[in-house]
Design a protein around this motif. Structure first.
Motif, PDB file in Angstrom:
ATOM      1  N   PHE A 379     118.418  16.098  49.935  1.00 42.15           N
ATOM      2  CA  PHE A 379     118.568  15.764  48.523  1.00 42.15           C
ATOM      3  C   PHE A 379     118.999  17.006  47.751  1.00 42.15           C
ATOM      4  O   PHE A 379     118.375  18.059  47.852  1.00 42.15           O
ATOM      5  N   VAL A 380     120.070  16.879  46.987  1.00 46.74           N
ATOM      6  CA  VAL A 380     120.584  17.994  46.191  1.00 46.74           C
ATOM      7  C   VAL A 380     120.811  17.485  44.777  1.00 46.74           C
ATOM      8  O   VAL A 380     121.615  16.571  44.554  1.00 46.74           O
ATOM      9  N   ASN A 381     120.088  18.078  43.822  1.00 43.42           N
ATOM     10  CA  ASN A 381     120.232  17.663  42.435  1.00 43.42           C
ATOM     11  C   ASN A 381     119.941  18.859  41.531  1.00 43.42           C
ATOM     12  O   ASN A 381     118.856  19.440  41.590  1.00 43.42           O
ATOM     13  N   ALA A 382     120.894  19.216  40.705  1.00 43.65           N
ATOM     14  CA  ALA A 382     120.772  20.415  39.877  1.00 43.65           C
ATOM     15  C   ALA A 382     119.629  20.318  38.881  1.00 43.65           C
ATOM     16  O   ALA A 382     118.934  21.314  38.628  1.00 43.65           O
ATOM     17  N   GLU A 383     119.410  19.146  38.306  1.00 40.29           N
ATOM     18  CA  GLU A 383     118.332  19.000  37.331  1.00 40.29           C
ATOM     19  C   GLU A 383     116.970  19.128  37.995  1.00 40.29           C
ATOM     20  O   GLU A 383     116.062  19.765  37.461  1.00 40.29           O
ATOM     21  N   PHE A 384     116.827  18.526  39.173  1.00 40.11           N
ATOM     22  CA  PHE A 384     115.568  18.679  39.907  1.00 40.11           C
ATOM     23  C   PHE A 384     115.335  20.149  40.235  1.00 40.11           C
ATOM     24  O   PHE A 384     114.229  20.660  40.057  1.00 40.11           O
ATOM     25  N   ASP A 385     116.377  20.838  40.723  1.00 35.95           N
ATOM     26  CA  ASP A 385     116.241  22.260  41.073  1.00 35.95           C
ATOM     27  C   ASP A 385     115.817  23.076  39.865  1.00 35.95           C
ATOM     28  O   ASP A 385     114.994  24.005  39.973  1.00 35.95           O
ATOM     29  N   ARG A 386     116.385  22.766  38.701  1.00 34.33           N
ATOM     30  CA  ARG A 386     116.039  23.525  37.485  1.00 34.33           C
ATOM     31  C   ARG A 386     114.549  23.367  37.161  1.00 34.33           C
ATOM     32  O   ARG A 386     113.851  24.357  36.883  1.00 34.33           O
ATOM     33  N   LEU A 387     114.053  22.137  37.232  1.00 33.12           N
ATOM     34  CA  LEU A 387     112.636  21.900  36.944  1.00 33.12           C
ATOM     35  C   LEU A 387     111.747  22.550  38.007  1.00 33.12           C
ATOM     36  O   LEU A 387     110.713  23.135  37.700  1.00 33.12           O
ATOM     37  N   TYR A 388     112.168  22.445  39.264  1.00 36.76           N
ATOM     38  CA  TYR A 388     111.388  23.016  40.362  1.00 36.76           C
ATOM     39  C   TYR A 388     111.279  24.532  40.211  1.00 36.76           C
ATOM     40  O   TYR A 388     110.193  25.115  40.330  1.00 36.76           O
ATOM     41  N   GLU A 389     112.403  25.181  39.931  1.00 37.33           N
ATOM     42  CA  GLU A 389     112.399  26.638  39.768  1.00 37.33           C
ATOM     43  C   GLU A 389     111.591  27.055  38.541  1.00 37.33           C
ATOM     44  O   GLU A 389     110.938  28.107  38.549  1.00 37.33           O
ATOM     45  N   LYS A 390     111.611  26.231  37.521  1.00 35.83           N
ATOM     46  CA  LYS A 390     110.790  26.525  36.339  1.00 35.83           C
ATOM     47  C   LYS A 390     109.308  26.475  36.700  1.00 35.83           C
ATOM     48  O   LYS A 390     108.531  27.330  36.261  1.00 35.83           O
ATOM     49  N   SER A 391     108.925  25.512  37.529  1.00 35.77           N
ATOM     50  CA  SER A 391     107.510  25.383  37.907  1.00 35.77           C
ATOM     51  C   SER A 391     107.019  26.609  38.665  1.00 35.77           C
ATOM     52  O   SER A 391     105.841  26.977  38.579  1.00 35.77           O
ATOM     53  N   LEU A 392     107.901  27.267  39.410  1.00 34.34           N
ATOM     54  CA  LEU A 392     107.515  28.439  40.186  1.00 34.34           C
ATOM     55  C   LEU A 392     107.147  29.622  39.299  1.00 34.34           C
ATOM     56  O   LEU A 392     106.401  30.511  39.717  1.00 34.34           O
ATOM     57  N   THR A 393     107.677  29.640  38.085  1.00 36.86           N
ATOM     58  CA  THR A 393     107.434  30.773  37.190  1.00 36.86           C
ATOM     59  C   THR A 393     106.188  30.576  36.325  1.00 36.86           C
ATOM     60  O   THR A 393     105.803  31.484  35.587  1.00 36.86           O
ATOM     61  N   LEU A 394     105.579  29.391  36.405  1.00 38.92           N
ATOM     62  CA  LEU A 394     104.441  29.074  35.545  1.00 38.92           C
ATOM     63  C   LEU A 394     103.132  29.198  36.306  1.00 38.92           C
ATOM     64  O   LEU A 394     103.023  28.750  37.450  1.00 38.92           O
ATOM     65  N   LYS A 395     102.137  29.778  35.670  1.00 34.47           N
ATOM     66  CA  LYS A 395     100.819  29.839  36.266  1.00 34.47           C
ATOM     67  C   LYS A 395     100.122  28.501  36.107  1.00 34.47           C
ATOM     68  O   LYS A 395     100.593  27.621  35.369  1.00 34.47           O
ATOM     69  N   ASP A 396      99.008  28.324  36.810  1.00 37.40           N
ATOM     70  CA  ASP A 396      98.243  27.084  36.734  1.00 37.40           C
ATOM     71  C   ASP A 396      97.860  26.833  35.277  1.00 37.40           C
ATOM     72  O   ASP A 396      97.065  27.566  34.692  1.00 37.40           O
ATOM     73  N   SER A 397      98.422  25.778  34.687  1.00 40.85           N
ATOM     74  CA  SER A 397      98.248  25.541  33.262  1.00 40.85           C
ATOM     75  C   SER A 397      98.720  24.133  32.918  1.00 40.85           C
ATOM     76  O   SER A 397      99.421  23.486  33.704  1.00 40.85           O
ATOM     77  N   PRO A 398      98.359  23.636  31.728  1.00 39.83           N
ATOM     78  CA  PRO A 398      98.883  22.336  31.276  1.00 39.83           C
ATOM     79  C   PRO A 398     100.405  22.315  31.230  1.00 39.83           C
ATOM     80  O   PRO A 398     101.021  21.274  31.488  1.00 39.83           O
ATOM     81  N   ALA A 399     101.020  23.478  30.923  1.00 37.44           N
ATOM     82  CA  ALA A 399     102.482  23.538  30.874  1.00 37.44           C
ATOM     83  C   ALA A 399     103.080  23.272  32.252  1.00 37.44           C
ATOM     84  O   ALA A 399     104.087  22.564  32.385  1.00 37.44           O
ATOM     85  N   ARG A 400     102.475  23.852  33.301  1.00 34.74           N
ATOM     86  CA  ARG A 400     102.989  23.612  34.650  1.00 34.74           C
ATOM     87  C   ARG A 400     102.731  22.173  35.076  1.00 34.74           C
ATOM     88  O   ARG A 400     103.584  21.544  35.716  1.00 34.74           O
TER      89      ARG A 400
END
Length: 463
Positions: A379-400
């Motif tokens: 599966f290759v999807n740019a929008e999914f990748d963007r969200l996934y990579e964003k999640s990697l930068t967030l600590k355990d939190s409501p935002a993540r």
């Protein structure tokens, strides 16, 4: 033996990154540690060795490792506990070479005392490590871990012989085979006959998900979300759980299993319901009324009886909306090869957590992890990748958690997987087993288990 030191960690992580080892697990730190990916590239060109420094891996002293990241990566504390990140001694790797796999050397509570203790396709015996660190049982008992002197794991593929051996006391704990489940479990508890012999049942939800994967490289299925959605609606996961799992499963609505953040027992995936009318409408909307115009798709099953039956069930489910399925039987190595070579169109698999975070499941859809990596659907999807990579930068939190829910909703709508179940583990324990708590992730659980020898002698008389 010797003490593990910081340089052992640096060597082991370089070994994981070394292209010569073609590790399938390197993706967990690829691009995360400063300079490590560059070292791997230079190593492949003969421009670096294991003595070449890596900026992000520095041993300040023998007991202190300083890790510098390319950017925030809040999963690192989970990742370093994965088996693939285990620390190994360089001298042992170099001495045994390709045979290092058969000569495990570590720092755990148990060890392989001699080569003869490992009989292939039969059993492996481990003894207490006399140099294991000073660790005591949690609480006030003060008991030194591990609690037992020896572990013996038996490999017996046939379910019924394994079950009968367990009932006679040959194993301290053992699984319940499908054919014996109804006789062993009565209204969710162990049958009076087995309970009367001092046995207990341990029920624990597996931190996993089972699914039917759809290869997005298929020229039809990869391009038509409506066809994939129709297939999801045509599959009755609740009936499947009853037929093939003795009801030992929770219907899956997303990749995220119970016990992890953002798992919501009230969440309903609209494509996980069994709805043939809606499935047929989606097929028609896709331009394939009653499946007309669609090619025959291949489903890869395992060659054993249960695998073939599961494949036939899937084919029958798809036939109800006009989709034709041809079943190919495979050994487990054959199936893995097809997945790695991107040659499997449809396949049934399970995905277990490598660490306790939803990201460990979403990694299975990240474009940089396509086969031979863990993204077996490619599966290759740019929008999914963007969200996934964003999640990697967030600590355990409501935002993540909010990003995780976006990823969940995104992937369920795409119908890359036909979600089936989160499995429930049922294990029978003999009454002489103490402190048993199964873990899907913490592989050191045997160090906490105890055996009451006197109780075993007493209870064994009734077996």
């Amino acid at each position: 033996g010797r003490e593990l030191v910081a340089n052992d960690v640096i060597y082991s992580w370089k070994r994981l990154a070394d292209p010569a080892n073609t590790s399938e697990a390197y993706f967990v730190i690829d691009g995360k540690i400063k300079g490590l990916s560059d070292w791997a590239i230079k190593k492949s060109k003969g421009q670096a060795t294991y003595e070449t420094p890596v900026e992000g891996l520095v041993a300040r002293d023998s007991h202190t490792l300083v890790v510098t990241l390319e950017k925030p990566y809040h999963q690192l504390s989970n990742v370093v506990a994965m088996p693939s990140m285990a620390i190994v001694p360089r001298e042992a790797v170099e001495m045994f070479g390709a045979e290092f796999l058969n000569h495990p050397v570590g720092t755990g509570p148990f060890m392989l005392a001699k080569k003869e203790d490992w009989i292939r396709n039969s059993k492996i015996s481990l003894v207490k490590n006399p140099k294991f660190r000073d660790e005591t049982f949690p609480g006030d008992s003060g008991k030194k871990l591990p609690l037992v002197d020896k572990l013996v794991f038996h490999e017996l593929p046939e379910e019924q012989p394994r079950w009968q051996t367990g009932l006679k006391g040959g194993y301290d704990w053992f699984d319940i085979p499908s054919d014996s489940f109804e006789a062993a479990i009565d209204s969710g508890t162990l049958s009076p006959e087995l309970a009367g012999k001092g046995m207990k049942v341990d029920v624990s939800p597996a931190m996993d998900v089972t699914y039917v994967g759809i290869n997005m490289m298929d020229p039809v299925l990869g391009k038509s979300k409506l066809v994939r959605q129709a297939m999801s609606l045509a599959f009755d996961s609740e009936d499947y759980i009853k037929r093939f799992m003795n009801g030992r499963g929770i219907k899956a609505h997303s990749p995220v299993p119970p016990g992890l953040a953002v798992y919501d027992p009230k969440f309903r995936n609209p494509l996980a319901e069994h709805n043939l009318l809606r499935a047929k409408k989606l097929l028609a909307d896709a331009g394939y009324p009653e499946g007309k115009g669609l090619p025959e798709f291949e489903y890869e099953s395992l060659a054993d009886t249960k695998g073939r039956q599961q494949g036939e069930y899937f084919a029958q489910s798809m036939a109800k909306i006009g989709i034709r399925i041809r079943i190919n039987s495979n050994s487990w190595p054959q199936l893995l090869t097809k997945l790695k070579e991107r040659k499997a169109t449809l396949f049934g698999l399970g995905w277990g957590a490598v660490y306790p975070d939803p990201q460990a499941f979403f990694m299975a859809f990240y474009s940089k992890n396509i086969s031979p990596g863990p993204n077996a659907t490619n599966f290759v999807n740019a929008e999914f990748d963007r969200l996934y990579e964003k999640s990697l930068t967030l600590k355990d939190s409501p935002a993540r958690d909010a990003v995780y829910r976006e990823l969940r909703d995104f992937i369920t709508d795409q119908a890359v997987w036909i979600h089936v179940s989160h499995r429930l583990n049922y294990r029978v324990l003999h009454g002489w087993v103490d402190n048993f708590k199964w873990s899907e992730i913490a592989l050191s659980y045997p160090k906490y288990i105890g055996v009451d020898v006197k109780k075993r002698e007493q209870l064994s008389k009734a077996l």
